[in-house]
Design an enzyme around this catalytic site. Structure first.
Site, PDB file in Angstrom:
ATOM      1  NE  ARG A   1      -3.693  -2.595   0.254  1.00 17.38           N
ATOM      2  CZ  ARG A   1      -3.716  -3.211  -0.436  1.00 17.38           C
ATOM      3  NH1 ARG A   1      -3.017  -3.756  -1.468  1.00 17.38           N
ATOM      4  NH2 ARG A   1      -4.396  -4.385  -0.298  1.00 17.38           N
TER       5      ARG A   1
ATOM      6  CG  ASP B   1      -9.842 -11.183   4.099  1.00 19.59           C
ATOM      7  OD1 ASP B   1      -9.588  -9.977   3.767  1.00 19.59           O
ATOM      8  OD2 ASP B   1      -9.427 -11.946   3.104  1.00 19.59           O
TER       9      ASP B   1
ATOM     10  CG  HIS C   1     -10.785  -9.849  -3.208  1.00 22.36           C
ATOM     11  ND1 HIS C   1      -9.779 -10.836  -2.938  1.00 22.36           N
ATOM     12  CD2 HIS C   1     -10.567  -9.110  -2.428  1.00 22.36           C
ATOM     13  CE1 HIS C   1      -8.669 -10.548  -2.135  1.00 22.36           C
ATOM     14  NE2 HIS C   1      -9.274  -9.143  -1.681  1.00 22.36           N
TER      15      HIS C   1
ATOM     16  CG  HIS D   1      -5.826 -14.833   3.812  1.00 19.45           C
ATOM     17  ND1 HIS D   1      -4.920 -15.080   3.390  1.00 19.45           N
ATOM     18  CD2 HIS D   1      -6.234 -13.579   3.735  1.00 19.45           C
ATOM     19  CE1 HIS D   1      -4.644 -13.753   2.787  1.00 19.45           C
ATOM     20  NE2 HIS D   1      -5.459 -12.949   3.132  1.00 19.45           N
TER      21      HIS D   1
END
Length: 493
Positions: free
Chosen positions: A82, A256, A187, A175
């Protein structure tokens, strides 16, 4: 217990009010850290947010007397960053580190990831990835994993944890119970594990056990269904989260993102939040509101937050969600925030420190992680890059053109459907040759007319291709720079 994302480089009024009211903190994404004025940051630059309103978050994590906040960020190195999303990461990713198998290097990268996170105001690194990537078709983990061997993944997860913690941040492994044996991206869909519990316990849980044994303070769940645990994804499943507690974990269970399709299109983010708390989750990661792109409303961040918040209030009011469950989660989150705040002085010193490992150590790992099929001819100067890659997972969520620009070295970049150029140095860029038949077929078609072309594979290696190939095991600025140097001089396997 709520952990939202937000839009923009300044703290919205609604978020300020919620922080004053006791919100756990926020998760930072690339849109919050973009260089001011659209300026292109240089490779490896630490983006400074101190000049704008976002500094309120940094002060809350370091100032004496301020209520401690948890500020999370996805910093994995390699493909996922990021803080460097607009330039590409100049740190090795998990697949590179796992392949080289140098635990000191992995610890050093973990330490540097934490330093960079702390430098932009984040004190929780959402990593390392503890998934054992056993399905070559996996579209969301792949090179984000340390590998397919549970023992290797376990030792690198622990090394990364040591590095992150030594710099003063908290780590959140992910995860649980393992996203490595899936071929769908949560996603966009609901993945289901087709393996039995014995294999899950033997191949996918060891890295989580190792992380717990090493004192990890947070674990992120996966939106995946384990049929023998029922039809709910693990994030919303009390059996799955109960198994995590049975492993001896007493820290913060983080979901998540609840806006991912696996939850949003099954039960919805609001009901999903309630189910997650009832299942045993503590900290609810709500969303990256920028994921909707042009479809996002100007206040999408607040809309996403209110959907979850109101669902929780309603469930408390009607008795569906016992208040004791809410208090339990809040206590765990508060303990983590206090523990991270206590490291503030150490963190400040660590951010300024430099142990000399960067950048030479990073480049060494990137070079040693590259394997070569065939004899790669020297392609000095400008090159044409034919990019055959499909869209990236939302987990990456960063600009991707730095890879092809670096490989092109001033030459032209063409997309997959472009005609194959008849002359000039040609590089074919791929990322899923082990799973994407269309990419392999296109490479074969290119080889038929341009046998002098070279392939750069930024994914996991599959069957050999009909052209000389560099396998970088990352789609990052660092990997592209090292590959470009090899293309300049040529190299043999």
């Amino acid at each position: 217990m709520l952990w939202p994302g937000f839009l923009g480089r300044s703290t919205p009024d609604w978020l300020r009010r919620e922080l004053d009211a006791g919100l756990a903190g926020v998760v930072l994404f690339a849109q919050n850290l973009a260089p001011a004025g659209g300026r292109a940051a240089s490779a490896g630059e630490r983006i400074d947010t101190s000049a704008d309103d976002l500094d309120v978050l940094r002060r809350s994590t370091t100032d004496a007397g301020a209520r401690p906040l948890l500020i999370g960020i996805d910093e994995e190195g390699g493909n996922v960053t990021r803080a460097e999303a607009h330039t590409g990461s100049n740190l090795p990713g998990a697949a590179q580190l796992g392949f080289v198998d140098d635990l000191d290097a992995t610890e050093a990268v973990g330490r540097e990831l934490a330093r960079r996170s702390l430098a932009v105001g984040a004190n929780v690194v959402l990593g390392p990835v503890a998934d054992v990537n056993t399905d070559p078709r996996n579209p969301v983990i792949g090179v984000r994993s340390f590998g397919a061997d549970p023992e290797r993944v376990s030792r690198h997860v622990v090394a990364s944890l040591r590095g992150i913690r030594s710099a003063g941040a908290a780590a959140c492994v992910k995860h649980f119970p393992g996203h490595g044996d899936t071929h769908l991206d949560s996603h966009h869909a609901m993945p289901e594990l087709t393996i039995g519990l014995d294999e899950l316990e033997r191949r996918h849980l060891p890295p989580f056990r190792a992380a717990i044994g090493a004192g990890v303070e947070a674990v992120m769940t996966a939106h995946i269904v384990v049929p023998e645990w029922g039809d709910r994804p693990s994030t919303l499943n009390p059996v799955a989260l109960g198994r995590l507690r049975e492993l001896g974990f007493d820290g913060v269970i983080v979901t998540d993102a609840l806006d991912m399709a696996a939850v949003r299109e099954s039960v919805g983010a609001g009901p999903g939040a309630v189910h997650a708390l009832l299942a045993g989750a503590d900290l609810l990661c709500i969303s990256n509101p920028a994921n909707l792109g042009a479809a996002a409303a100007p206040d999408q961040d607040e809309r996403d937050f209110r959907e979850v918040q109101h669902a929780i209030f309603a469930a408390i009011d009607d008795g569906t969600l016992p208040f004791a469950t809410v208090e339990r989660a809040a206590r765990r989150v508060g303990r983590l925030a206090d523990a991270v705040a206590e490291r503030a002085a150490v963190a400040a010193a660590s951010v300024a420190a430099d142990d000399g490992w960067m950048p030479r150590g990073a480049r060494r790992v990137a070079r040693e992680a590259i394997t070569i099929d065939g004899a790669v001819p020297a392609l000095p100067g400008a090159r044409t890059v034919l990019d055959l890659r499909g869209r990236s997972t939302l987990a990456v969520a960063s600009d991707r053109d730095y890879v092809e620009r670096t490989l092109a070295a001033g030459g032209e970049v063409l997309r997959a459907d472009a005609p194959v150029p008849e002359r000039g140095a040609l590089v074919v860029l791929v990322d899923r040759i082990g799973a994407d038949r269309a990419q392999r077929d296109r490479v074969s078609a290119v080889a038929a007319v341009r046998p002098d072309a070279v392939v750069v594979d930024v994914g996991l290696p599959g069957e050999p291709l009909p052209l000389p190939t560099l396998h970088t095991r990352a789609a990052s600025l660092l990997a592209a720079e090292v590959a470009s140097e090899l293309l300049e001089s040529g190299v043999r396997a």
